[in-house]
Structure formats: structure tokens, C-alpha cells
Write an enzyme that holds these catalytic residues in place. Structure first.
Site, PDB file in Angstrom:
ATOM      1  N   GLU A 122       0.056   3.591   1.735  1.00 56.52           N
ATOM      2  CA  GLU A 122       0.044   3.988   3.152  1.00 56.52           C
ATOM      3  C   GLU A 122       1.394   3.717   3.819  1.00 56.52           C
ATOM      4  O   GLU A 122       1.694   4.284   4.860  1.00 56.52           O
ATOM      5  CB  GLU A 122      -1.057   3.242   3.903  1.00 56.52           C
ATOM      6  N   TYR A 145      -2.305   0.289  10.339  1.00 53.21           N
ATOM      7  CA  TYR A 145      -2.446  -0.379   9.039  1.00 53.21           C
ATOM      8  C   TYR A 145      -1.155  -0.220   8.221  1.00 53.21           C
ATOM      9  O   TYR A 145      -0.590  -1.203   7.719  1.00 53.21           O
ATOM     10  CB  TYR A 145      -3.643   0.217   8.269  1.00 53.21           C
ATOM     11  N   LYS A 152       1.705  -3.143   6.950  1.00 57.14           N
ATOM     12  CA  LYS A 152       2.091  -3.408   5.557  1.00 57.14           C
ATOM     13  C   LYS A 152       3.607  -3.245   5.363  1.00 57.14           C
ATOM     14  O   LYS A 152       4.209  -3.922   4.542  1.00 57.14           O
ATOM     15  CB  LYS A 152       1.316  -2.495   4.601  1.00 57.14           C
ATOM     16  N   SER A 211       0.810  -1.215   0.000  1.00 58.70           N
ATOM     17  CA  SER A 211       0.000   0.000   0.000  1.00 58.70           C
ATOM     18  C   SER A 211       0.843   1.264   0.000  1.00 58.70           C
ATOM     19  O   SER A 211       1.927   1.304   0.595  1.00 58.70           O
ATOM     20  CB  SER A 211      -0.871  -0.020   1.259  1.00 58.70           C
ATOM     21  N   ARG A 242     -16.128  -1.293  -4.665  1.00 59.29           N
ATOM     22  CA  ARG A 242     -15.423  -0.744  -3.512  1.00 59.29           C
ATOM     23  C   ARG A 242     -16.316  -0.808  -2.265  1.00 59.29           C
ATOM     24  O   ARG A 242     -17.524  -0.540  -2.339  1.00 59.29           O
ATOM     25  CB  ARG A 242     -15.061   0.713  -3.822  1.00 59.29           C
TER      26      ARG A 242
HETATM   27  O1  F7E Z   1      -9.602   7.461   2.904  1.00 57.20           O
HETATM   28  C1  F7E Z   1     -10.246  10.955   3.999  1.00 57.20           C
HETATM   29  C2  F7E Z   1      -9.352  10.119   4.877  1.00 57.20           C
HETATM   30  O2  F7E Z   1     -10.678   5.379   3.742  1.00 57.20           O
HETATM   31  C3  F7E Z   1      -9.040   8.342   1.954  1.00 57.20           C
HETATM   32  C4  F7E Z   1      -7.368   1.538   1.505  1.00 57.20           C
HETATM   33  O3  F7E Z   1      -7.667   0.806   0.347  1.00 57.20           O
HETATM   34  O4  F7E Z   1      -6.115   3.123   0.240  1.00 57.20           O
HETATM   35  C5  F7E Z   1      -7.180   3.013   1.154  1.00 57.20           C
HETATM   36  O5  F7E Z   1      -6.892   3.716   2.344  1.00 57.20           O
HETATM   37  C6  F7E Z   1      -8.883   9.724   2.545  1.00 57.20           C
HETATM   38  C7  F7E Z   1      -8.217   9.790   3.923  1.00 57.20           C
HETATM   39  O6  F7E Z   1      -8.791   5.271   2.024  1.00 57.20           O
HETATM   40  C8  F7E Z   1     -13.658  10.569   5.067  1.00 57.20           C
HETATM   41  O7  F7E Z   1      -8.974  10.849   6.039  1.00 57.20           O
HETATM   42  C9  F7E Z   1     -12.325  12.204   4.618  1.00 57.20           C
HETATM   43  O8  F7E Z   1      -7.302  10.845   3.914  1.00 57.20           O
HETATM   44  O9  F7E Z   1     -10.985   6.043   1.323  1.00 57.20           O
HETATM   45  P1  F7E Z   1     -10.111   5.997   2.498  1.00 57.20           P
HETATM   46  P2  F7E Z   1      -7.307   5.228   2.600  1.00 57.20           P
HETATM   47  O10 F7E Z   1      -7.246   5.441   4.051  1.00 57.20           O
HETATM   48  O11 F7E Z   1      -6.483   6.137   1.756  1.00 57.20           O
HETATM   49  C10 F7E Z   1      -4.843   2.628   0.696  1.00 57.20           C
HETATM   50  C11 F7E Z   1      -3.861   2.756  -0.415  1.00 57.20           C
HETATM   51  C12 F7E Z   1      -4.928   1.265   1.292  1.00 57.20           C
HETATM   52  O12 F7E Z   1      -4.000   0.477   1.213  1.00 57.20           O
HETATM   53  C13 F7E Z   1      -6.106   0.996   2.147  1.00 57.20           C
HETATM   54  O13 F7E Z   1      -6.286  -0.395   2.360  1.00 57.20           O
HETATM   55  O14 F7E Z   1     -10.192  10.285   2.732  1.00 57.20           O
HETATM   56  N1  F7E Z   1     -11.633  11.060   4.423  1.00 57.20           N
HETATM   57  N2  F7E Z   1     -13.563  11.930   5.024  1.00 57.20           N
HETATM   58  C14 F7E Z   1     -12.439  10.009   4.697  1.00 57.20           C
HETATM   59  N3  F7E Z   1     -12.213   8.686   4.622  1.00 57.20           N
HETATM   60  C15 F7E Z   1     -13.260   7.866   4.938  1.00 57.20           C
HETATM   61  N4  F7E Z   1     -13.078   6.523   4.838  1.00 57.20           N
HETATM   62  N5  F7E Z   1     -14.480   8.363   5.325  1.00 57.20           N
HETATM   63  C16 F7E Z   1     -14.736   9.709   5.411  1.00 57.20           C
HETATM   64  O15 F7E Z   1     -15.838  10.142   5.756  1.00 57.20           O
END
Ligand code: F7E
Length: 386
Positions: A157, A179, A183, A155, A214
Site C-alpha cells: 500500500e 494506512y 506505513k 506494505s 485471514r
Molecule cells: O482489499 C477491494 C478493495 O481489504 C483488497 C491489508 O492486509 O493488503 C491488505 O490491504 C481490494 C481493494 O486488502 C471489497 O477496494 C472490493 O482494492 O482485502 P482488502 P487491502 O486493502 O489490499 C495490504 C498489502 C496491507 O498492507 C493491508 O494491511 O479489494 N474490494 N470489494 C474490497 N475490499 C474489502 N475489504 N471488502 C469488499 O467488499
């Protein structure tokens, strides 16, 4: 037994999920065999579609035993080359048995605790699922099928608190969440086993990848699903329930998950795709090479239903930022507001990938651009609720 009738023409339930001994009966001498864990998830289900289309391999899809199954992402699959097996990353014996009995040619591990936001609440299970269990997979492969090729989901991340943009394969690993740390740990384990035992074991760096399959808690799907609901409410003259989001200023490099599946397969077959392959598999970054804020995603998603909204903030506090539009009666309608509970304890402010190496060395090329991805997701969610 008529294979065509064993699984797909029947209601999918636990009866169709095979134990390993029964699953082994579906192996044959002619076709290679692939184990894909996390097969009901976005990436796992796309990988099954991809391999059924592009290979003749027998595919065993690992699913965890649950009393209420979620097979939405694999319900469409009709093939006697695909079988479900019981699989749980948190059970070492189960992992050993799968590798010992099925002796797969490829082991593609998509199973994970993949929600970054939850990883603070479930740090231990995140670590055990995403890092500790990789030791079991590596040990099992080393002992029972050393020429099995392993792909472990990595990732962006792992880059975390980034030092420079865009991030390439040389970027230091500076995770910001349990997380991300898990990784990084699996990456180090895989490297050690690859170098010590000469295994074809790799972990790509995949930046965010999205699509119609998704999970609904990830921000893209949360937005597109709610935009579809708002579209329906407006059409039916019902009250609009605004979307509640966290940090809308975070930037992400979003791609179509289907494009990455092709990239993963190329990474797993470098002797075919990389003319400079020297016998040691390498790990690659996969990304769109663009970055966008959550705010931009929101605007584009609303554009897909014909809304050109506007942001307003009466204070200097970012938590008061709101997104509105004017309806046909010139009334101001609230579409998005901030809910601080969706903020993270530590944020990765920007992810912005550089996948030049994968494009050159693996001849990988993404097909879907960001705008088309947003449109595809919104249209799919509109179809699902209509
Ligand atoms: O958040 C912001 C949050 O949960 C993206 C997974 O596939 O990609 C994914 O991880 C961004 C972050 O994905 C909300 O703070 C704002 O900055 O869609 P996400 P993620 O954390 O980037 C990586 C590459 C992986 O490996 C992971 O497994 O969006 N954000 N408001 C929010 N995020 C969520 N979930 N919900 C909100 O309301």
C-alpha cells in the site's frame, strides 16, 4: 511451576496473559528470546508456529487487553516456549518495559491498524498505532537492547498510485490512504534510526497475503466465507444470499501468508541467508509476481464449489454488474452484486509485485500458487461451517 500446565491445558483467558515481570521468569540463558506483537492475528500466529518449528527460541506474544479475547489463531499452540504478555502499541511505557525487562533478541511488530478501508474513519488512531508507536519501539531498542533485530510490517500500500508495474524496491512511495501513509512514515523512521544508530531495523514491502487465518473483512476471506455459506444454502435448498462487494476491478498480488513468514525470517537473518551480506540489513519486496482482479478471485472461489458463473450488466454503470449461475432447474441465481459502500475514497487500482531480489539474495521461494491459495481458503471455510 509445571510449564506445561500454565497455559495450554487450561482455558485461555486473561489469567494466562502475563505481566512483564512474571514473563521475564521464563527467559533463560540458553535460548534467544523473541517478542511478537499482534500474535493473535494471521501473521503473528503463523510466525509463532514457524519459530516453534524451526528454532529453540522463547517466544513472547503480545496481546492487547480485551474483555472478550480472540485467541482462535493461537489456540492450537502447545508449547512451553510460548507465553502471552500484555502489550499495547499505544502505551509508550508498556513498550519500554517490554524491551527493558525482556531484552529480546528479535522484536517482530505485526500489531497494527491494518484495515485500509477503516483508515479514513480512524486516521488518527491508524497513524498513532502504525507510525508514532514505532518511535517508541526504536527508542526502547536503542536504549535497552541495541543489538535487538526489529522487523516492522510494511506494505505494498506504500506504493499506492503506482508509476510502473511490477513494483520493486525502487518504486516511489505514493500512498493513497491514511494506512499507506502511516506505513511510509514508519519506514522513514526505521531508516533514520538504522542509519543513525546502526540498528538492525527493517520494514519489508509485503504485498497482500492471505490464508485460513485471514480476518473476515479482507476481500479474499469475505469471498471464501460467503462462497462456503452459499454452497451450504444450495445443498440445503435454502435461498442464496448474494455477496456484496465494492470495486471488483481492483487488481491485487495475492500470496499465502505462510510463505511470507519464511521471507520475513530470512530478512531478519540476512547474515545467514544472503551470501553477499555486507553488515547493513536491506529491505525486500515479497510478492507472488502475479496480479488478479477481485472478479477473478470470485470466479475461482465459485469454481471450487463446482459453479461456473457468468457476469451480466444491463447498463454501462459498473455498479450494476452482477454474477449469476443457473441452478439445476435452469433458474438464474444471483451470487454477487455491487454495494457502493464498499468502494474506497481513493483506490489503489493495481498492485503487482516484483520479488526478484528476495528470491535471488535471500533464496526465498513461495510454495503456494494463487489457485491453490483460493482452494485452501474455500475448503477451510466449508469445513468451518459444516
Ligand atoms: O482489499 C477491494 C478493495 O481489504 C483488497 C491489508 O492486509 O493488503 C491488505 O490491504 C481490494 C481493494 O486488502 C471489497 O477496494 C472490493 O482494492 O482485502 P482488502 P487491502 O486493502 O489490499 C495490504 C498489502 C496491507 O498492507 C493491508 O494491511 O479489494 N474490494 N470489494 C474490497 N475490499 C474489502 N475489504 N471488502 C469488499 O467488499
Amino acid at each position: 511451576m509445571n510449564l506445561e500446565e500454565t497455559y495450554f491445558k487450561k482455558k485461555i483467558d486473561n489469567i494466562n496473559i502475563l505481566n512483564i515481570i512474571d514473563a521475564a521468569k521464563f527467559k533463560n540463558e540458553t535460548n534467544k528470546c523473541v517478542v511478537i506483537t499482534g500474535v493473535t492475528g494471521q501473521d503473528g500466529s503463523h510466525m509463532v508456529d514457524y519459530l516453534l518449528k524451526n528454532t529453540q527460541y522463547i517466544i513472547f506474544g503480545g496481546v492487547r487487553r480485551l474483555s472478550v479475547q480472540n485467541h482462535t489463531n493461537i489456540r492450537h499452540i502447545k508449547s512451553d516456549r510460548f507465553h502471552l504478555i500484555n502489550f499495547d502499541l499505544n502505551d509508550s511505557n508498556n513498550i519500554y518495559k517490554v524491551v527493558e525487562v525482556l531484552k529480546p533478541d528479535y522484536f517482530i511488530n505485526f500489531a497494527a491498524q491494518s484495515y485500509v478501508a477503516c483508515s479514513w474513519d480512524f486516521a488518527k488512531i491508524t497513524w498513532e498505532t502504525n507510525a508514532t508507536s514505532i518511535i517508541d519501539i526504536l527508542e526502547a531498542i536503542k536504549s535497552f537492547k541495541p543489538n535487538c533485530k526489529l522487523y516492522q510490517a510494511g506494505s505494498s500500500e506504500e506504493f499506492g498510485n503506482v508509476s510502473y508495474s511490477p513494483q520493486d524496491e525502487k518504486h516511489p512511495l505514493k500512498p493513497r490512504s491514511p494506512y499507506g501513509a502511516s506505513k511510509v512514515a514508519s519506514r522513514q523512521l526505521i531508516k533514520v534510526y538504522r542509519e543513525s544508530y546502526n540498528l538492525y531495523a527493517i520494514q519489508g514491502w509485503l504485498f497482500n497475503h492471505e490464508g485460513t487465518r485471514r480476518g473476515e473483512d479482507f476481500v479474499t476471506r469475505k469471498i471464501t466465507k460467503n462462497v462456503a455459506k452459499i454452497n451450504k444454502s444450495i445443498k440445503n435448498n435454502e435461498p442464496v444470499i448474494p455477496i456484496e462487494l465494492g470495486n471488483i476491478y481492483a487488481k491485487r498480488d495475492w500470496s499465502d501468508a505462510e510463505d511470507f513468514i519464511d521471507g520475513i525470517w530470512r530478512m531478519l537473518n540476512q547474515e545467514i541467508y544472503n551470501e553477499n551480506y555486507n553488515g547493513t540489513p536491506e529491505e525486500f519486496v515479497f510478492s507472488s509476481n502475479e496480479t488478479h482482479t477481485i472478479k477473478e478471485f470470485v470466479e475461482l472461489a465459485f469454481n471450487c464449489i463446482g459453479i461456473n458463473g457468468y457476469w451480466k450488466n444491463d447498463s454501462t454503470d459498473l455498479l450494476n454488474e452482477k454474477y449469476f449461475y443457473k441452478n439445476k432447474n435452469n433458474e438464474e441465481i444471483l451470487l454477487v452484486k455491487i454495494n457502493p459502500s464498499f468502494y474506497r475514497l481513493a483506490e489503489v487500482d493495481i498492485l503487482f509485485g516484483d520479488s526478484t531480489r528476495a528470491r535471488h539474495e535471500l533464496k526465498w521461494e513461495p510454495k503456494t500458487i494463487f489457485e491453490s491459495l483460493v482452494k485452501k481458503m474455500v475448503n477451510n471455510d466449508i469445513d468451518l461451517i459444516s
